[in-house]
Scaffold this active site. Structure first.
Site, PDB file in Angstrom:
ATOM      1  N   THR A  79     -18.030  12.883 -62.880  1.00  8.08           N
ATOM      2  CA  THR A  79     -18.925  13.755 -62.545  1.00  8.08           C
ATOM      3  C   THR A  79     -18.521  14.501 -61.284  1.00  8.08           C
ATOM      4  OG1 THR A  79     -20.668  12.085 -63.271  1.00  8.08           O
ATOM      5  CG2 THR A  79     -21.466  13.891 -61.631  1.00  8.08           C
ATOM      6  N   GLN A 120      -0.498  24.836 -49.210  1.00  6.45           N
ATOM      7  CA  GLN A 120      -0.351  25.816 -48.022  1.00  6.45           C
ATOM      8  C   GLN A 120      -0.574  27.119 -48.364  1.00  6.45           C
ATOM      9  OE1 GLN A 120      -0.439  24.514 -44.899  1.00  6.45           O
ATOM     10  NE2 GLN A 120      -0.605  22.631 -45.496  1.00  6.45           N
ATOM     11  N   GLY A 166      -5.876  18.126 -53.339  1.00  3.80           N
ATOM     12  CA  GLY A 166      -4.657  18.817 -53.649  1.00  3.80           C
ATOM     13  C   GLY A 166      -3.714  17.247 -54.145  1.00  3.80           C
ATOM     14  N   ASN A 181       4.409  22.449 -45.802  1.00  5.53           N
ATOM     15  CA  ASN A 181       3.340  22.351 -44.757  1.00  5.53           C
ATOM     16  C   ASN A 181       4.014  21.901 -43.509  1.00  5.53           C
ATOM     17  OD1 ASN A 181       4.317  19.964 -46.710  1.00  5.53           O
ATOM     18  ND2 ASN A 181       3.320  18.633 -45.269  1.00  5.53           N
ATOM     19  N   SER A 200      -5.999  23.123 -53.028  1.00 10.48           N
ATOM     20  CA  SER A 200      -7.046  22.074 -52.183  1.00 10.48           C
ATOM     21  C   SER A 200      -7.991  22.987 -51.207  1.00 10.48           C
ATOM     22  CB  SER A 200      -6.214  21.341 -51.141  1.00 10.48           C
ATOM     23  OG  SER A 200      -7.010  20.454 -50.692  1.00 10.48           O
ATOM     24  N   ALA A 201      -9.288  22.622 -51.214  1.00  9.42           N
ATOM     25  CA  ALA A 201     -10.270  23.246 -50.494  1.00  9.42           C
ATOM     26  C   ALA A 201     -10.217  23.271 -49.036  1.00  9.42           C
ATOM     27  CB  ALA A 201     -11.760  22.908 -51.121  1.00  9.42           C
ATOM     28  N   HIS A 202      -9.966  22.244 -48.569  1.00  8.32           N
ATOM     29  CA  HIS A 202     -10.066  21.832 -46.930  1.00  8.32           C
ATOM     30  C   HIS A 202      -8.791  22.639 -46.424  1.00  8.32           C
ATOM     31  CE1 HIS A 202      -7.161  18.592 -45.899  1.00  8.32           C
ATOM     32  NE2 HIS A 202      -7.065  18.382 -47.132  1.00  8.32           N
ATOM     33  N   CYS A 254       0.540  13.461 -42.368  1.00  5.27           N
ATOM     34  CA  CYS A 254       0.669  12.447 -43.317  1.00  5.27           C
ATOM     35  C   CYS A 254       1.626  11.114 -42.817  1.00  5.27           C
ATOM     36  CB  CYS A 254       1.071  12.730 -44.490  1.00  5.27           C
ATOM     37  SG  CYS A 254       0.095  14.068 -45.294  1.00  5.27           S
TER      38      CYS A 254
HETATM   39  C1  LIG Z   1      -2.532  18.890 -47.703  1.00 11.61           C
HETATM   40  C2  LIG Z   1      -1.454  19.162 -48.541  1.00 11.61           C
HETATM   41  C3  LIG Z   1      -1.628  18.454 -49.691  1.00 11.61           C
HETATM   42  C4  LIG Z   1      -2.644  17.313 -50.329  1.00 11.61           C
HETATM   43  O1  LIG Z   1      -4.015  18.107 -50.425  1.00 11.61           O
HETATM   44  P1  LIG Z   1      -5.356  16.958 -49.979  1.00 11.61           P
HETATM   45  O2  LIG Z   1      -6.303  17.900 -50.478  1.00 11.61           O
HETATM   46  O3  LIG Z   1      -5.323  16.495 -48.598  1.00 11.61           O
HETATM   47  O4  LIG Z   1      -4.966  15.613 -50.920  1.00 11.61           O
HETATM   48  C5  LIG Z   1      -0.685  18.444 -50.757  1.00 11.61           C
HETATM   49  N1  LIG Z   1       0.373  19.331 -50.419  1.00 11.61           N
HETATM   50  C6  LIG Z   1       0.369  20.080 -49.503  1.00 11.61           C
HETATM   51  C7  LIG Z   1       1.717  20.846 -49.141  1.00 11.61           C
HETATM   52  C8  LIG Z   1      -0.581  19.993 -48.535  1.00 11.61           C
HETATM   53  O5  LIG Z   1      -0.340  20.533 -47.493  1.00 11.61           O
END
Ligand SMILES: *Cc1c(COP(=O)(O)O)cnc(C)c1O
Length: 389
Positions: A237, A179, A71, A151, A199-201, A325
């Site tokens: 890649t 989020q 992300g 977040n 973002s996937a996680h 963070c």
């Molecule tokens: C977690 C998060 C990100 C960063 O994503 P990553 O894949 O961990 O680098 C960016 N913006 C928000 C609002 C997030 O919660």
């Protein structure tokens, strides 16, 4: 010992079904998607399927979805790429004081390179006002970047209206939806935005893979330079297994969205009611209704959030103060500061975020332990106050 994870906004566990789909791509399915022979083409197919699944979750066309390493990369690319492509038009960017550091620090980088950035204030409930945005727009403005869901405090921004105001003045609009993805319905066509980071996680997929949605016809400069991957827009890649996992997580999220929102919102409301009724001198941060289904962010007066976090950890309960963070800095959270909460109270804040594996029993356990910990910490702080420390 019982363990309760209440930090789903920091990251989520990878779902079993997601891991299952990823595993073959670490072993026999290892072909480079850029290779022309059949194992390479099979990898390319797998990426195409993942792209279709993610596009479907956000209402985009496959051709508008570009995979990235995170992300964070999607935010950097959107902001720096959009500015670079329009450097002749102007050098002014508008964002908010409560963005993720991936956006804020990208904007600070721009400031070092001759850009002017306006950081909009938010109201006491954490929501950006339309008029504040309209007033900040100038003829020099080339990009507005405002997140869909915060977040830390979970508040949702009226992105559709904010985007319309930017478009009225011919300005590109980016939103960080990391989020929001999988937690609220997202339809990029309805929102009208030009660029969106995910973002996937954060949606039960793997770490180290994200994506940027780019509306057809949007021109931004490349950020990663190299090979011809991702339609020549993002070199490197591909993180094949990661992308496959992101696709599966997106498909699961789409199938389960209504149920997920309903279940998680009920648990959050239960948690908020319990905390506010069982613990004195506590308030909820952010608008109670316009928020992420799983987010509860509280300020407990007269305690240190970090101390509460560590004592909760000894009870097998995992929460955060502010955002993950900011956990390595003792600066008060920039988001809570923007809400004008007095600094001495900001340090007493805890973020509890609920997800698919949270149960009502978990909440009962957490509220019981939390209430006891808050009493204990307040006893210590009142003793130290009596002694004049
Ligand atoms: C977690 C998060 C990100 C960063 O994503 P990553 O894949 O961990 O680098 C960016 N913006 C928000 C609002 C997030 O919660």
């Amino acid at each position: 010992m019982k363990q309760v994870y209440l930090d789903y906004s920091a990251t989520t566990p990878v779902k079993k079904e997601v891991l299952q789909e990823m595993l073959p791509f670490f072993s026999e399915g290892f072909g480079n998607p850029s290779s022309l022979y059949s194992p390479g083409q099979a990898s390319k197919e797998a990426i195409a399927t993942a792209r279709m699944r993610l596009a479907s979750l956000i209402g985009a066309s496959e051709r508008e979805v570009f995979f990235t390493s995170s992300g964070t990369e999607a935010d950097n690319w959107a902001i720096l790429g959009a500015c670079d492509a329009q450097s002749k038009k102007g050098k002014h960017v508008i964002t908010t004081k409560i963005e993720h550091h991936a956006v804020l620090h990208s904007c600070e980088f721009l400031e070092k390179h001759g850009y002017r950035v306006t950081y909009l204030e938010v109201g006491p409930d954490g929501v950006v006002g339309l008029k504040a945005l309209e007033d900040a727009i100038t003829d020099e403005t080339v990009l507005v970047s405002i997140m869909l869901i915060n977040n830390e405090i979970g508040t949702m921004q009226p992105v559709k209206e904010l985007c319309a105001a930017a478009h009225e003045r011919g300005i590109l609009f980016h939103t960080d939806a990391v989020q929001a993805l999988g937690n609220v319905p997202i339809d990029v066509k309805d929102l009208g935005i030009d660029l969106m980071s995910v973002s996937a996680h954060k949606i039960y997929g793997p770490k180290g893979v994200g994506a940027l949605y780019m509306k057809k016809g949007t021109r931004i400069s490349n950020y990663m330079h190299g090979g011809a991957q991702e339609g020549k827009k993002r070199a490197g890649t591909e993180n094949l297994a990661g992308i496959v996992g992101f696709g599966k997580a997106a498909a699961l999220a789409e199938g389960n969205l209504g149920e997920h929102i309903k279940r998680v919102t009920e648990l959050r409301e239960y948690l908020i009611d319990q905390v506010l009724s069982e613990i004195p001198d506590v308030f909820l941060n952010g608008n109670r209704k316009l928020r992420h289904p799983g987010n509860a962010n509280f300020t407990f007066k007269y305690i240190e959030g970090e101390a509460a976090l560590l004592l909760l950890d000894t009870k097998g309960i995992f929460v955060s103060t502010g955002s993950a963070c900011s956990s390595e800095s003792l600066e008060p959270s920039h988001v809570l500061s923007a809400l004008n909460i007095p600094a001495e109270f900001i340090h007493g804040s805890l973020r509890l975020t609920i997800g698919d594996f949270t149960t009502k029993e978990d909440i009962d356990y957490v509220v019981g332990e939390l209430a006891a910990i808050v009493v204990r910490l307040r006893e210590i702080s009142s003793v130290s106050n009596e002694k004049g420390w």
